[in-house]
Design a protein around this motif. Sequence first.
Motif, PDB file in Angstrom:
ATOM      1  N   LEU A   1      60.122  44.377  54.269  1.00  0.00           N
ATOM      2  CA  LEU A   1      60.522  45.667  54.799  1.00  0.00           C
ATOM      3  C   LEU A   1      61.282  46.425  53.718  1.00  0.00           C
ATOM      4  CD1 LEU A   1      61.865  44.608  58.320  1.00  0.00           C
ATOM      5  CD2 LEU A   1      59.659  45.667  57.821  1.00  0.00           C
ATOM      6  N   VAL A   2      61.137  47.768  53.730  1.00  0.00           N
ATOM      7  CA  VAL A   2      61.885  48.621  52.809  1.00  0.00           C
ATOM      8  C   VAL A   2      62.798  49.500  53.647  1.00  0.00           C
ATOM      9  CG1 VAL A   2      61.773  50.368  51.011  1.00  0.00           C
ATOM     10  CG2 VAL A   2      59.988  48.617  51.146  1.00  0.00           C
ATOM     11  N   SER A   3      64.093  49.393  53.414  1.00  0.00           N
ATOM     12  CA  SER A   3      65.065  50.164  54.181  1.00  0.00           C
ATOM     13  C   SER A   3      65.270  51.529  53.535  1.00  0.00           C
ATOM     14  CB  SER A   3      66.385  49.403  54.262  1.00  0.00           C
ATOM     15  OG  SER A   3      66.909  49.190  52.970  1.00  0.00           O
ATOM     16  N   PRO A   4      65.923  52.479  54.222  1.00  0.00           N
ATOM     17  CA  PRO A   4      66.137  53.815  53.648  1.00  0.00           C
ATOM     18  C   PRO A   4      66.862  53.814  52.309  1.00  0.00           C
ATOM     19  CG  PRO A   4      66.538  53.870  56.005  1.00  0.00           C
ATOM     20  CD  PRO A   4      66.344  52.431  55.638  1.00  0.00           C
ATOM     21  N   ASP A   5      67.678  52.802  52.042  1.00  0.00           N
ATOM     22  CA  ASP A   5      68.370  52.752  50.753  1.00  0.00           C
ATOM     23  C   ASP A   5      67.558  52.013  49.693  1.00  0.00           C
ATOM     24  OD1 ASP A   5      68.580  50.222  51.759  1.00  0.00           O
ATOM     25  OD2 ASP A   5      70.752  50.054  51.546  1.00  0.00           O
ATOM     26  N   GLY A   6      66.270  51.785  49.986  1.00  0.00           N
ATOM     27  CA  GLY A   6      65.383  51.166  49.013  1.00  0.00           C
ATOM     28  C   GLY A   6      65.461  49.663  48.927  1.00  0.00           C
ATOM     29  N   VAL A   7      66.307  49.028  49.736  1.00  0.00           N
ATOM     30  CA  VAL A   7      66.437  47.573  49.694  1.00  0.00           C
ATOM     31  C   VAL A   7      65.204  46.927  50.314  1.00  0.00           C
ATOM     32  CG1 VAL A   7      67.757  45.591  50.534  1.00  0.00           C
ATOM     33  CG2 VAL A   7      68.955  47.615  49.693  1.00  0.00           C
ATOM     34  N   ILE A   8      64.617  45.986  49.590  1.00  0.00           N
ATOM     35  CA  ILE A   8      63.438  45.262  50.060  1.00  0.00           C
ATOM     36  C   ILE A   8      63.901  43.954  50.678  1.00  0.00           C
ATOM     37  CG2 ILE A   8      61.241  44.226  49.402  1.00  0.00           C
ATOM     38  CD1 ILE A   8      61.249  46.096  46.966  1.00  0.00           C
ATOM     39  N   THR A   9      63.613  43.771  51.960  1.00  0.00           N
ATOM     40  CA  THR A   9      64.030  42.580  52.689  1.00  0.00           C
ATOM     41  C   THR A   9      62.807  41.734  53.017  1.00  0.00           C
ATOM     42  OG1 THR A   9      65.900  43.764  53.664  1.00  0.00           O
ATOM     43  CG2 THR A   9      65.237  41.705  54.718  1.00  0.00           C
ATOM     44  N   GLY A  10      62.831  40.463  52.626  1.00  0.00           N
ATOM     45  CA  GLY A  10      61.724  39.570  52.903  1.00  0.00           C
ATOM     46  C   GLY A  10      61.818  38.977  54.292  1.00  0.00           C
TER      47      GLY A  10
END
Length: 650
Positions: free
Chosen positions: A539-548
């Motif tokens: 997933l890509v959050s609004p702050d650009g963090v990619i979460t597996g």
Amino acid sequence: MMRSLFSGTSGLRTHQTRIDVIGNNISNVNTNGYKNSRANFRTTILQTLSSPGAASDDRGSINPKQVGLGTTAASIDPDFNQGNLETTGRRGDVAIEGNGLFILDGGGRPLYSRNGAMTVDQQGMLVELMNGFYVQGWNADLEGVLDNTGPLEALEIPIGGLTIARATSYVDYIGNLDAEADGFAMTEATEGRITTNPFSAAAQTFSITADDGTVDNVTVPQITAGGAYTSDAVPIDLANLSAGVDIDVIVTTAGAPVTVTYTVPAVVPGTLDAFVSDWNTQMAGHVLAVKESDTTVRFFDYSVATGGQGADSSITFRSVPASGATAADVQALGLQDGVPQTFGASANPDPEYLALVTAYELNQATDPALGGNGTATAATDGSGRLIVESLIAGLQGRLNITDAVGSTAINDIFGAPNQRVDIDTYRTSVITYDSLGVDHTINLDFNRQGDSRIWEYRAVDEDGNDIVPGTPTSGTVSFDNLGRSQTSSIQVEMTLDTGAVTPQQIALRMDQLNQFAGDSTVTASEQDGVEMGTLEAYLVSPDGVITGEFTNGLNQTLGQIALATFNNPGGLTQVGTSMWSESVASGTAQVGAPESASRGSTVQGTLEASNVDLANEFTQLIIGQRGFQANARIITTSDEMLNELANLRR
């Protein structure tokens, strides 16, 4: 040559450029991330026919006479205003809402784009779809810790190639511990029925060992066949007993009478159980009583256990007038004053008689007043069942009852030479995980201390081994008088041999427990450990963090997409395929995380559409066409004038 020809020619050329820009805009109306461009015109050099004149006393100033020599394209400016965001539902599509551009590794130099169509390639790298350039950002470490202050790097999302596990650090417990629970050790598992004569060969010896190390040894004398002398059931009327009176009990075995006195306590026993206990204490070694029903008892001539087996035995109850006893006191015991009660011998010892003998000897051996250590007490149920109860409160009160070498009493009663006397314990279990994802069961046992608001706990693993440092009594959980827990957390320590991090510290959080009357219901509501899982999505959050997203339900940070902004984005140089490169006009790229400074946010599952306004472009197309036509008319008109000039010679 007429100047107007050159002016018309420059106008044609310039308007052609404008039409080219408009045509490019229209052709890219559906190009994701495309930015509309606009052609700006300016005049070229001017020819001065006369200079301006200054004003004088008798006339005003004179304006200059200048003739323009046409137009040229001054600039072609991209419009970086936001395009509409179109939902695609594709996980790899990411749009920027606001300022900024994605940063791509264009073969050793940074390139910038607003087209967020991305994918994960076969090497697990995040790339843009058009050219396969690596998307730049910051990768998290194996623990999911992200540092976005370091240099940019190609983002890695190894779908199917990354596995993680997380060790349990805490367990939350909720529920109730019964405020009416019995705090001493006695369960049905401690009851054994005697079906054979375990004392026929010789005296039997067994030991009782508590978890706190207290030991009592019990010896039961030999009882042979024919030595079980029992009475019939007799009714007991406690209400007719007089407090403080003496009753003589004459025991006759093999013609030898022995007199023992039973004194009714100042507080007459209110229950049959209390009477049996008091009677057996006073009649130790002579005539013992056992509860037969709610209103009757049987008496046993215990003196035959030490000799006289096979001889007739009887007891005679007689009031002692000097103490104030009357015949009514004897009758309250179901007998007549002065009339012998003959015991009947049996070919095989009665199971209840043997159970009573065992219970009596156990109580004698463990009585601190008689030199015992107070480990346990025993009773019978009137049908040959022996019940053992710990006298040591709490988890330390667990008992092991073990036959001595050569003895078989416990084996014959319980079916095994060793009997574990467990405690009235509430157990709850939870599965935890170590740093390698190996599961371990924590069994948490609770036992109430007497009738207090304090419960002892013991944490053991699946093999029954203590996992808490120190003694088997691992600690206590206390409650206030409103039933609320006063213990916030228990820290346990697991020593592991799986190759994982050891020792593993786990906080067992107890602040949500209650102690109210009702069933014990304590259970683990949450624990933060997880078994091994494989990366399956991101997933890509609004702050650009990619979460597996892992198959074990764990989510962990994998990285963060970087964005670049420029003081003059219109100064960027287009390099094709919807990408730009830095130029001296754009200024240096200002790199940072989305939603920081003036940078926009990232939106997964969407793409930014072209910001071309077709209505405006068609309008500008008409204006450009008319301009082109007008300039063409300048050339044809100038040509006709030249033609007329050439015809003057005629």
